[in-house]
Structures are given as structure tokens and as C-alpha cells.
Scaffold this active site. Structure first.
Site, PDB file in Angstrom:
ATOM      1  N   ILE A  14     -16.523 -28.523  29.201  1.00 60.35           N
ATOM      2  CA  ILE A  14     -17.654 -28.847  28.542  1.00 60.35           C
ATOM      3  C   ILE A  14     -18.890 -29.342  29.025  1.00 60.35           C
ATOM      4  CG2 ILE A  14     -18.256 -29.878  26.275  1.00 60.35           C
ATOM      5  CD1 ILE A  14     -15.591 -29.938  25.423  1.00 60.35           C
ATOM      6  N   ILE A 119     -17.303 -36.459  22.623  1.00 54.32           N
ATOM      7  CA  ILE A 119     -16.618 -35.197  22.301  1.00 54.32           C
ATOM      8  C   ILE A 119     -15.182 -35.418  22.545  1.00 54.32           C
ATOM      9  CG2 ILE A 119     -16.612 -32.679  22.844  1.00 54.32           C
ATOM     10  CD1 ILE A 119     -19.310 -32.928  23.627  1.00 54.32           C
ATOM     11  N   ARG A 152     -17.560 -22.918  13.177  1.00 56.16           N
ATOM     12  CA  ARG A 152     -16.352 -22.187  13.042  1.00 56.16           C
ATOM     13  C   ARG A 152     -16.108 -21.448  11.886  1.00 56.16           C
ATOM     14  NH1 ARG A 152     -12.487 -26.040  16.679  1.00 56.16           N
ATOM     15  NH2 ARG A 152     -12.918 -25.033  18.760  1.00 56.16           N
ATOM     16  N   HIS A 176     -11.777 -34.986  12.672  1.00 62.39           N
ATOM     17  CA  HIS A 176     -11.480 -33.756  13.247  1.00 62.39           C
ATOM     18  C   HIS A 176     -10.190 -33.403  13.626  1.00 62.39           C
ATOM     19  CE1 HIS A 176     -12.659 -30.683  16.082  1.00 62.39           C
ATOM     20  NE2 HIS A 176     -12.130 -30.991  16.922  1.00 62.39           N
TER      21      HIS A 176
HETATM   22  P1  A3D Z   1     -12.132 -30.553  31.304  1.00 57.31           P
HETATM   23  O1  A3D Z   1     -12.507 -29.391  31.478  1.00 57.31           O
HETATM   24  O2  A3D Z   1     -10.380 -31.215  31.739  1.00 57.31           O
HETATM   25  O3  A3D Z   1     -13.124 -31.778  31.928  1.00 57.31           O
HETATM   26  C1  A3D Z   1     -12.608 -33.145  31.656  1.00 57.31           C
HETATM   27  C2  A3D Z   1     -13.433 -33.926  32.843  1.00 57.31           C
HETATM   28  O4  A3D Z   1     -13.296 -35.294  32.693  1.00 57.31           O
HETATM   29  C3  A3D Z   1     -12.838 -33.624  34.092  1.00 57.31           C
HETATM   30  O5  A3D Z   1     -13.879 -32.902  34.989  1.00 57.31           O
HETATM   31  C4  A3D Z   1     -12.251 -34.689  34.641  1.00 57.31           C
HETATM   32  O6  A3D Z   1     -12.331 -34.952  36.013  1.00 57.31           O
HETATM   33  C5  A3D Z   1     -13.123 -36.006  34.101  1.00 57.31           C
HETATM   34  N1  A3D Z   1     -12.594 -37.213  33.764  1.00 57.31           N
HETATM   35  C6  A3D Z   1     -11.292 -37.518  33.629  1.00 57.31           C
HETATM   36  N2  A3D Z   1     -11.139 -39.084  33.702  1.00 57.31           N
HETATM   37  C7  A3D Z   1     -12.257 -39.364  33.834  1.00 57.31           C
HETATM   38  C8  A3D Z   1     -12.964 -40.728  33.883  1.00 57.31           C
HETATM   39  N3  A3D Z   1     -12.137 -41.632  33.824  1.00 57.31           N
HETATM   40  N4  A3D Z   1     -14.492 -40.690  34.179  1.00 57.31           N
HETATM   41  C9  A3D Z   1     -15.310 -39.710  34.327  1.00 57.31           C
HETATM   42  N5  A3D Z   1     -14.606 -38.356  34.105  1.00 57.31           N
HETATM   43  C10 A3D Z   1     -13.267 -38.272  33.817  1.00 57.31           C
HETATM   44  O7  A3D Z   1     -11.984 -30.733  29.483  1.00 57.31           O
HETATM   45  P2  A3D Z   1     -13.089 -30.258  28.493  1.00 57.31           P
HETATM   46  O8  A3D Z   1     -14.516 -30.552  29.187  1.00 57.31           O
HETATM   47  O9  A3D Z   1     -12.785 -29.005  28.163  1.00 57.31           O
HETATM   48  O10 A3D Z   1     -12.887 -31.113  27.299  1.00 57.31           O
HETATM   49  C11 A3D Z   1     -13.285 -32.798  27.437  1.00 57.31           C
HETATM   50  C12 A3D Z   1     -12.795 -33.279  26.152  1.00 57.31           C
HETATM   51  O11 A3D Z   1     -13.403 -32.682  24.949  1.00 57.31           O
HETATM   52  C13 A3D Z   1     -11.312 -33.100  25.780  1.00 57.31           C
HETATM   53  O12 A3D Z   1     -10.895 -34.603  25.679  1.00 57.31           O
HETATM   54  C14 A3D Z   1     -11.058 -32.206  24.886  1.00 57.31           C
HETATM   55  O13 A3D Z   1      -9.853 -32.449  23.904  1.00 57.31           O
HETATM   56  C15 A3D Z   1     -12.368 -32.626  24.142  1.00 57.31           C
HETATM   57  N6  A3D Z   1     -12.756 -31.601  23.042  1.00 57.31           N
HETATM   58  C16 A3D Z   1     -13.156 -31.970  21.672  1.00 57.31           C
HETATM   59  C17 A3D Z   1     -13.827 -31.204  21.009  1.00 57.31           C
HETATM   60  C18 A3D Z   1     -14.094 -31.473  19.559  1.00 57.31           C
HETATM   61  O14 A3D Z   1     -14.650 -30.920  18.671  1.00 57.31           O
HETATM   62  C19 A3D Z   1     -14.101 -32.937  19.397  1.00 57.31           C
HETATM   63  C20 A3D Z   1     -13.812 -29.690  21.237  1.00 57.31           C
HETATM   64  C21 A3D Z   1     -13.188 -29.593  22.462  1.00 57.31           C
HETATM   65  C22 A3D Z   1     -12.765 -30.385  23.184  1.00 57.31           C
END
Ligand code: A3D
Length: 320
Positions: A14, A119, A152, A176
Site C-alpha cells: 500500500i 490503514i 467495493r 471494518h
Molecule cells: P506490506 O506490503 O506487508 O507492507 C507493510 C510494511 O510495513 C512493510 O514494508 C514492513 O517492512 C513495514 N513495517 C513493519 N513494521 C514496521 C514498523 N515498525 N515501522 C515501519 N514500517 C514497518 O502490507 P500492505 O501494505 O499490503 O498492508 C499494510 C497494512 O494495511 C496491513 O496491516 C493490512 O492488513 C492493512 N490493510 C488495511 C485495509 C483496510 O481497509 C483497513 C486494506 C488493506 C490492507
């Protein structure tokens, strides 16, 4: 004139997409923060080079230090771990709560005036905890979920009715997760509410119920297909819409996870409600007149969020 500064905490799926969209929409300069060395620097260098083709001139940089986010106008938090198949959002609680503690400290020290959009899942509990850790004013910190959930819903409805997504509005209340509350009465095609469209024979109640269930399961459907992570394009678009409304004082009425203390009879919770987002952050929470059934569904959803917050309080005494 100085460009707004947008800090993205978490440089994963994201985070990278947020940086791209912020560049394409010329919202401001972007700082991408991650704990993984090289990741935010590499992604932003790649994106900055793309600017030569796409025609954006924003300054994009990566950092592993919170100092890099100093003075940010907007902070969007995706740091943490996403779901894997079979995991619920709530399984992420203990891991991501620790991440929120670190991120909250960073925001408190370096970006106390920013509009913060969280998020990270489980969304409503994480944004509640992040606000506590950051000691941030409630109107300046929200969670992104409702814009995505209603996007969605709008997408599925537009496919059912074979009309433009632009003419479909959809409303989703509550937390959510599995207890989110899609609101057919307030969802429309060109102003015509869904129950009317059922009466008009555009769809059946059964089909509408299936679409509502698919909306509730919208995240899990994508997790099941991707197998290695969760949705990221539409979540990033949704958060950017919220950031843009704040930065440009658009006063959009968007479903966001806002701090609710009073409206809907809800106390001290983050939960999805319609809100006006402008230069002051959350400028107004829209309190709808709910039917008994809708109120019961919202109460159930708020109860689920409350349960997660209680679990957070047990895990971290600073939240008690
Ligand atoms: P991902 O691609 O794994 O990215 C997460 C990033 O966070 C990685 O690059 C990690 O290195 C980094 N990270 C981990 N710990 C730390 C820290 N302490 N400080 C700074 N960075 C850190 O995940 P994503 O980008 O696909 O998703 C991120 C979050 O969004 C997750 O918790 C998902 O569950 C959430 N999400 C929420 C929604 C909503 O609608 C609310 C939708 C989709 C995803």
C-alpha cells in the site's frame, strides 16, 4: 509556494502505491518510511524516475529514521503486517499493536500537527491505539476503511446494474470487518435508493443480499486470490481521496473510521461513520436516523471494535 509534505509510514504494497498516486495527483512531496533498510529509498528512487515519464515533479525520498517525517502535513500509516489466507484481521492485533506504539511515538515527536490516516489492521482498534500512543487530537486522526468498503459495494452494484460506478453511491457504517454495516437505504443509483431499485425490478432482494455479503467479504476474497498479501490498489486510492479532501479543504463527506464519543450513542470508540473532511480534519460527524435494525447492526459492530480495544488495553498497560 511550499508543497505539502506527505509522510507514508510503511513502504510495502500500500505504501508504494500511495507514493505513486500522491505523485500522479501532485498532492505534495512524499517521504516513505520503513524499518527495512533500502526499501523506501529504492521504491522512491524508482518512483521519482517515473516522474520524468509521467510528468510529476514531486520530491520523493525514502528514510529509515523518523526524523525524515518531521513537519509532515499528512501521515498515512500502513506499517505492520497484512493478512495471509486463513487469518482474520484480528489475528494481526498483537503484532500490529507493537508497531502502532513505535509509529505513535514517531508522530508525537515529529509530526504533531499532521492529519493522520491509519490503514493498518485491525483498523478500528489500531487507529484508536495509535491516537493514544501519539497523543493526537481526535479530529486529526482517522482510519481508512469506509471509503474502501463502499468502493467495493459500488463496484459490485455497478456490475449488477450495468451502470457507471460514478453514478452509484454506497454507504457503509460500522467497524471494518465481518460486522460492517452496508446501508442499502442510503445507497443509490443516480439518487434512487437500492430498495426502490428492487421494487423497480432492477435487481432482487436475494441478489442484493449476496452483493452485501460479497462486500463484507471483499478483503478476504482478494486475500484468498493473492495468497501472499491483501488488497493494496483500492485501499491506497481510498486513503489518497481522504488525504486530498484534507489538503485541498474539499469538505468531502466520506465514510471514515472517526473518533466517536456521543453520536449514535457510541462512547470513546473509533468506528466507521460519515464525516466531513476538510482543513481542520474531521469537521463534522453525520449522525443518521437509523432504523432499529440498522442501530442493532451498528451496536453489534461497535461491540466487536470495543472487544478488540479491551484486548489492546490488556496487551499494553499504557492504553489502560
Ligand atoms: P506490506 O506490503 O506487508 O507492507 C507493510 C510494511 O510495513 C512493510 O514494508 C514492513 O517492512 C513495514 N513495517 C513493519 N513494521 C514496521 C514498523 N515498525 N515501522 C515501519 N514500517 C514497518 O502490507 P500492505 O501494505 O499490503 O498492508 C499494510 C497494512 O494495511 C496491513 O496491516 C493490512 O492488513 C492493512 N490493510 C488495511 C485495509 C483496510 O481497509 C483497513 C486494506 C488493506 C490492507
Amino acid at each position: 509556494m511550499a508543497q505539502p509534505k506527505i509522510a507514508l509510514i510503511g513502504g510495502g504494497q500500500i505504501g508504494g502505491t500511495l507514493a505513486l498516486l500522491a505523485g500522479l495527483k501532485e498532492l505534495g512531496n512524499v517521504v516513505l518510511f520503513d524499518i527495512v533498510e533500502g526499501l523506501p529509498q529504492g521504491k522512491t528512487l524508482d518512483l521519482a524516475q517515473g516522474g520524468a515519464v509521467e510528468g510529476y515533479n514531486a520530491h520523493l525520498s525514502g528514510t529509515n529514521s523518523y526524523e525524515g517525517i518531521a513537519g509532515a502535513d499528512v501521515v498515512i500509516v500502513t506499517a505492520g503486517v497484512p493478512r495471509k489466507p486463513g487469518m482474520s484481521r484480528d489475528d494481526l492485533l498483537s503484532i500490529n499493536l507493537k508497531v502502532m506504539a513505535a509509529v505513535g511515538e514517531g508522530i508525537k515527536t515529529y509530526a504533531p500537527n499532521a492529519f493522520v490516516i491509519c490503514i493498518t489492521n485491525p483498523l478500528d482498534a489500531m487507529v484508536w491505539a495509535l491516537r493514544q500512543f501519539a497523543n493526537h487530537p481526535a479530529e486529526k486522526i482517522v482510519g481508512m476503511a469506509g471509503v474502501l468498503d463502499s468502493a467495493r459495494f459500488r463496484h459490485f452494484l455497478s456490475e449488477e446494474f450495468k451502470v457507471s460506478k460514478e453514478d452509484v453511491t454506497a454507504f457503509v457504517l460500522g467497524g471494518h470487518g465481518d460486522t460492517m454495516v452496508p446501508m442499502p437505504r442510503f445507497s443509490t443509483v443516480a439518487g434512487i435508493p437500492l430498495p426502490e431499485l428492487v421494487k423497480m425490478g432492477w435487481t432482487t432482494q436475494e441478489k442484493l443480499d449476496q452483493i452485501i455479503q460479497r462486500t463484507r467479504d471483499g478483503g478476504a476474497e482478494i486475500v484468498g486470490l493473492l495468497k501472499t498479501g491483501s488488497a493494496f490498489y483500492a485501499p491506497a486510492s481510498s486513503a489518497i481521496q481522504m488525504a486530498e479532501s484534507y489538503l485541498k479543504d474539499q469538505k468531502r463527506v466520506l465514510p471514515v473510521a472517526a473518533y466517536v464519543d456521543g453520536p449514535y450513542g457510541i462512547k470513546d470508540l473509533y468506528v466507521g461513520v460519515p464525516a466531513v473532511i476538510g482543513e481542520n480534519g474531521v469537521e463534522r460527524i453525520v449522525e443518521l436516523q437509523l432504523t432499529a435494525e440498522e442501530k442493532a447492526a451498528l451496536d453489534k459492530s461497535a461491540g466487536a471494535v470495543q472487544g478488540l480495544i479491551e484486548a489492546c488495553k490488556k496487551m499494553d498497560p499504557r492504553l489502560g
